[in-house]
Motif scaffolding. Structure first.
Motif, PDB file in Angstrom:
ATOM      1  N   VAL A  74       0.789  -1.238   0.000  1.00 18.76           N
ATOM      2  CA  VAL A  74       0.000   0.000   0.000  1.00 18.76           C
ATOM      3  C   VAL A  74       0.822   1.291   0.000  1.00 18.76           C
ATOM      4  O   VAL A  74       0.332   2.324  -0.460  1.00 18.76           O
ATOM      5  CB  VAL A  74      -1.026   0.030   1.171  1.00 18.76           C
ATOM      6  N   ILE A  75       2.051   1.244   0.490  1.00 20.07           N
ATOM      7  CA  ILE A  75       2.782   2.511   0.657  1.00 20.07           C
ATOM      8  C   ILE A  75       3.080   3.177  -0.692  1.00 20.07           C
ATOM      9  O   ILE A  75       2.893   4.398  -0.836  1.00 20.07           O
ATOM     10  CB  ILE A  75       4.077   2.297   1.484  1.00 20.07           C
ATOM     11  N   ALA A  76       3.490   2.394  -1.690  1.00 16.28           N
ATOM     12  CA  ALA A  76       3.812   3.009  -2.994  1.00 16.28           C
ATOM     13  C   ALA A  76       2.596   3.711  -3.607  1.00 16.28           C
ATOM     14  O   ALA A  76       2.699   4.895  -3.990  1.00 16.28           O
ATOM     15  CB  ALA A  76       4.387   1.967  -3.944  1.00 16.28           C
ATOM     16  N   PRO A  77       1.421   3.051  -3.687  1.00 23.77           N
ATOM     17  CA  PRO A  77       0.274   3.796  -4.246  1.00 23.77           C
ATOM     18  C   PRO A  77      -0.172   4.981  -3.398  1.00 23.77           C
ATOM     19  O   PRO A  77      -0.649   5.978  -3.937  1.00 23.77           O
ATOM     20  CB  PRO A  77      -0.844   2.743  -4.352  1.00 23.77           C
ATOM     21  N   ILE A  78       0.015   4.903  -2.085  1.00 25.51           N
ATOM     22  CA  ILE A  78      -0.353   6.064  -1.242  1.00 25.51           C
ATOM     23  C   ILE A  78       0.561   7.252  -1.573  1.00 25.51           C
ATOM     24  O   ILE A  78       0.096   8.382  -1.745  1.00 25.51           O
ATOM     25  CB  ILE A  78      -0.262   5.712   0.257  1.00 25.51           C
ATOM     26  N   VAL A  79       1.859   6.971  -1.678  1.00 27.82           N
ATOM     27  CA  VAL A  79       2.798   8.058  -2.003  1.00 27.82           C
ATOM     28  C   VAL A  79       2.484   8.610  -3.395  1.00 27.82           C
ATOM     29  O   VAL A  79       2.501   9.830  -3.626  1.00 27.82           O
ATOM     30  CB  VAL A  79       4.261   7.568  -1.885  1.00 27.82           C
ATOM     31  N   GLY A  80       2.135   7.717  -4.322  1.00 23.78           N
ATOM     32  CA  GLY A  80       1.737   8.167  -5.668  1.00 23.78           C
ATOM     33  C   GLY A  80       0.513   9.070  -5.603  1.00 23.78           C
ATOM     34  O   GLY A  80       0.451  10.111  -6.278  1.00 23.78           O
ATOM     35  N   ALA A  81      -0.464   8.704  -4.762  1.00 22.98           N
ATOM     36  CA  ALA A  81      -1.696   9.484  -4.661  1.00 22.98           C
ATOM     37  C   ALA A  81      -1.470  10.807  -3.921  1.00 22.98           C
ATOM     38  O   ALA A  81      -2.282  11.724  -4.022  1.00 22.98           O
ATOM     39  CB  ALA A  81      -2.775   8.668  -3.943  1.00 22.98           C
ATOM     40  N   GLY A  82      -0.379  10.899  -3.192  1.00 21.54           N
ATOM     41  CA  GLY A  82      -0.078  12.145  -2.483  1.00 21.54           C
ATOM     42  C   GLY A  82       0.788  13.097  -3.284  1.00 21.54           C
ATOM     43  O   GLY A  82       0.782  14.305  -3.026  1.00 21.54           O
ATOM     44  N   THR A  83       1.543  12.544  -4.240  1.00 18.21           N
ATOM     45  CA  THR A  83       2.518  13.381  -4.955  1.00 18.21           C
ATOM     46  C   THR A  83       2.241  13.483  -6.451  1.00 18.21           C
ATOM     47  O   THR A  83       3.021  14.085  -7.176  1.00 18.21           O
ATOM     48  CB  THR A  83       3.946  12.830  -4.765  1.00 18.21           C
ATOM     49  N   MET A  84       1.130  12.906  -6.915  1.00 19.14           N
ATOM     50  CA  MET A  84       0.852  12.977  -8.366  1.00 19.14           C
ATOM     51  C   MET A  84       0.787  14.438  -8.808  1.00 19.14           C
ATOM     52  O   MET A  84       0.407  15.309  -8.022  1.00 19.14           O
ATOM     53  CB  MET A  84      -0.463  12.272  -8.684  1.00 19.14           C
ATOM     54  N   ASN A  85       1.157  14.654 -10.071  1.00 22.53           N
ATOM     55  CA  ASN A  85       1.133  16.026 -10.606  1.00 22.53           C
ATOM     56  C   ASN A  85       2.010  16.953  -9.759  1.00 22.53           C
ATOM     57  O   ASN A  85       1.684  18.120  -9.549  1.00 22.53           O
ATOM     58  CB  ASN A  85      -0.318  16.533 -10.676  1.00 22.53           C
ATOM     59  N   ASN A  86       3.115  16.400  -9.238  1.00 24.29           N
ATOM     60  CA  ASN A  86       4.058  17.142  -8.383  1.00 24.29           C
ATOM     61  C   ASN A  86       3.393  17.641  -7.099  1.00 24.29           C
ATOM     62  O   ASN A  86       3.809  18.643  -6.521  1.00 24.29           O
ATOM     63  CB  ASN A  86       4.684  18.335  -9.143  1.00 24.29           C
ATOM     64  N   GLY A  87       2.351  16.919  -6.694  1.00 19.41           N
ATOM     65  CA  GLY A  87       1.622  17.299  -5.478  1.00 19.41           C
ATOM     66  C   GLY A  87       0.593  18.388  -5.723  1.00 19.41           C
ATOM     67  O   GLY A  87      -0.071  18.840  -4.789  1.00 19.41           O
ATOM     68  N   GLN A  88       0.440  18.804  -6.974  1.00 15.89           N
ATOM     69  CA  GLN A  88      -0.498  19.888  -7.300  1.00 15.89           C
ATOM     70  C   GLN A  88      -1.827  19.289  -7.753  1.00 15.89           C
ATOM     71  O   GLN A  88      -2.233  19.420  -8.910  1.00 15.89           O
ATOM     72  CB  GLN A  88       0.107  20.782  -8.379  1.00 15.89           C
ATOM     73  N   ALA A  89      -2.473  18.586  -6.850  1.00 15.12           N
ATOM     74  CA  ALA A  89      -3.757  17.953  -7.159  1.00 15.12           C
ATOM     75  C   ALA A  89      -4.708  18.225  -6.003  1.00 15.12           C
ATOM     76  O   ALA A  89      -4.344  18.056  -4.838  1.00 15.12           O
ATOM     77  CB  ALA A  89      -3.583  16.452  -7.363  1.00 15.12           C
ATOM     78  N   CYS A  90      -5.934  18.637  -6.352  1.00 15.10           N
ATOM     79  CA  CYS A  90      -6.912  18.942  -5.299  1.00 15.10           C
ATOM     80  C   CYS A  90      -7.216  17.701  -4.471  1.00 15.10           C
ATOM     81  O   CYS A  90      -7.531  17.810  -3.295  1.00 15.10           O
ATOM     82  CB  CYS A  90      -8.187  19.491  -5.919  1.00 15.10           C
TER      83      CYS A  90
END
Ligand code: NAD
Length: 482
Positions: free
Chosen positions: A268-284
């Motif tokens: 789970v950690i990799a997809p969580i980090v992906g969901a937190g940092t996608m688009n360089n973290g510029q995601a609502c």
């Protein structure tokens, strides 16, 4: 270098009212990558006049849903054929990695069009209901002329969340892209021409806040669809409120990823980090508050630190890059300001926390992980809009739910567990417009939007179409059949 000298007004490429231009700079090279005209009030007047004329006199509002669906199909095909160009252009404007530019910008946009093309064919635009006496013909009529105001982080996708349902409904629409990302909408205009959208129905006017306010308050506008910050959303809601103008607001977020004590951290950690940092973290919808069980807190922070520390920072045009530069210098400074505040308030910076040393240019911020974050801290309460994650410990499941809900925002969230039933139960108790169990994805078929300060109304799903419709009842005397 992408250059145009016209504005797309009512389906024609027209000379702008002024000679003002918007220069677009690459957040990676800091060099100019585009130049297009800046629209002003006189251009808004022309676009709204064309849109009103198209709505009141033109064929579009009176076309059948199937005819509109056919045009949406052509729009879909045109966007699919240009998806590579769209991805490259958006990445060059705002710095997102190419992998996200393809999936989250270009492909996601086409999925919205595909969904509304299909929905237009099946949606009950007219139905007859029995009444006390006689019957009621219930129609869903286009709301009129819409104004769409969008941000720079997912520029074409947020346009399409308004344009596709507006077209499916039979509305006309005036679109205002953000001044940071005005280029990709020109590719959209090219596709709209080819798709056979009638003259007057769509205008695209890049410009700033002042022009946006002029558009929102224009007497010829019936409905406003806005995506952007909560601060601007409040202002627009007030302007619309005074005028009883219909409005949909998609605003900020501070979403929590709840990691349950039974979760497999290797999974789970990799997809969580992906969901937190996608688009360089510029995601609502970024999952930036990561709630870890106290019983496995140390292990969780170590796994997060390894994943955040391994993110590849670099040239956004390189497909292997995971984190590119932020959209602008002011955005980088804003994010670094939050990092400084996190340190000052006592959060422990485990990874990152500054600017990467390897780049002489570009608005980079290192992927950053704060641990030992208290949910009351500024970094846990305010939307940072950069690659900054907060690990927050919790005692019990009820504690985790309380922390997740302790936010002025209510846009998104996720739960990660080896027991899906437990995950669904937790998701039911979180006060957000969307939630995810064991992955992170947006559903085109479901309504998307915010509880609390994350917005008003919904986009996507049939709800997103209803936002561009006015219901109307025609009462029929006994014996009259529609
Ligand atoms: P912003 O609010 O500064 O600007 C958004 C757009 O609104 C721009 O086009 C801007 O020119 C325009 N604008 C600003 N003030 C206006 C006003 N008073 N009248 C008319 N137009 C006005 O936001 P931003 O910095 O461009 O975007 C980042 C924000 O957008 C973040 O808060 C993010 O969470 C939010 N966002 C939300 C969603 C969602 O679906 N909920 C999606 C993407 C981004």
């Amino acid at each position: 270098m992408f250059e145009r000298d016209t504005l797309y007004i009512g389906g024609s490429h027209e000379k702008p009212s002024s000679s003002d231009m918007i220069d677009v700079y690459s957040p990676f090279t800091e060099e100019r990558v585009g130049r297009v005209p800046e629209a002003h009030e006189a251009d808004v007047d022309r676009a709204v006049t064309a849109a009103r004329h198209a709505f009141e006199e033109g064929p579009w509002a009176r076309s059948t849903p199937a005819e509109r669906a056919d045009v949406l199909d052509k729009l879909l095909l045109g966007l699919q054929m240009r998806s590579g160009d769209i991805a490259s252009l958006i990445s060059s404007e705002m710095g997102c990695p190419m992998s996200f530019a393809h999936a989250g910008q270009a492909f996601a946009t086409t999925m919205v069009v595909e969904f509304y093309a299909q929905l237009a064919r099946t949606f009950p635009f007219e139905e007859t209901r029995p009444s006390m006496v006689g019957s009621a013909l219930v129609r869903q009529e286009p709301v009129g002329v819409a104004a769409a105001i969008v941000p720079w982080n997912v520029p074409l996708f947020t346009i399409m969340l308004k344009l596709a349902p507006a077209l499916a409904a039979g509305c006309s629409i005036v679109i205002k892209p953000a001044p940071e990302t005005p280029l990709d909408a020109y590719l959209l205009a090219d596709v709209l021409d080819e798709a056979g959208v009638p003259k007057g129905v769509v205008s695209i006017l890049p410009g700033g806040r002042q022009m946006g306010e002029y558009l929102v308050t224009h007497p010829g506008i019936d409905k406003v669809g806005f995506t952007g910050s909560t601060a601007a959303g409040r202002k627009i809601a007030a302007l619309c409120g005074e005028r009883l103008r219909r409005v949909t607001l998609e605003l900020g977020g501070k979403s929590a990823a709840i990691v349950c004590d039974d979760a497999d951290f290797n999974e789970v950690i990799a997809p969580i980090v992906g969901a937190g940092t996608m688009n360089n973290g510029q995601a609502c919808v970024a999952q930036t508050r990561i709630l870890l069980p106290k019983s496995r807190y140390k292990e969780g922070v170590e796994a997060l630190a390894a994943a955040v520390g391994a993110l590849k920072v670099g040239d956004p045009s390189d497909f292997s890059t995971e984190i590119g530069p932020l959209v602008a210098e002011r955005q980088r400074d804003r994010v670094l300001g939050y990092v400084a505040k996190g340190k000052a308030e006592g959060a422990r910076c485990v990874v990152g926390g500054g600017r990467p040393k390897d780049f002489a240019k570009g608005y980079f911020v290192e992927p950053t992980l704060f641990a030992d974050v208290d949910n009351k801290m500024t970094v846990a309460q305010e939307e940072i809009f950069g690659p900054v994650l907060c690990a927050i410990p919790y005692e019990t499941e009820a504690d985790a739910i309380r922390i997740a809900n302790d936010s002025e925002y209510g846009l998104s969230g996720s739960v990660w567990t080896s027991d899906p039933k437990r995950g669904i139960e937790i998701a039911r108790r979180i006060r957000t417009g969307t939630h995810n169990v064991n992955f992170f994805m947006m559903a085109m078929t479901g309504p998307f939007g915010g509880f609390k300060n994350s917005g008003l109304g919904r986009e996507l799903g049939p709800e997103g179409l209803r936002a561009y419709l006015e219901p109307k009842t025609i009462c029929l005397a006994p014996g009259i059949e529609p």
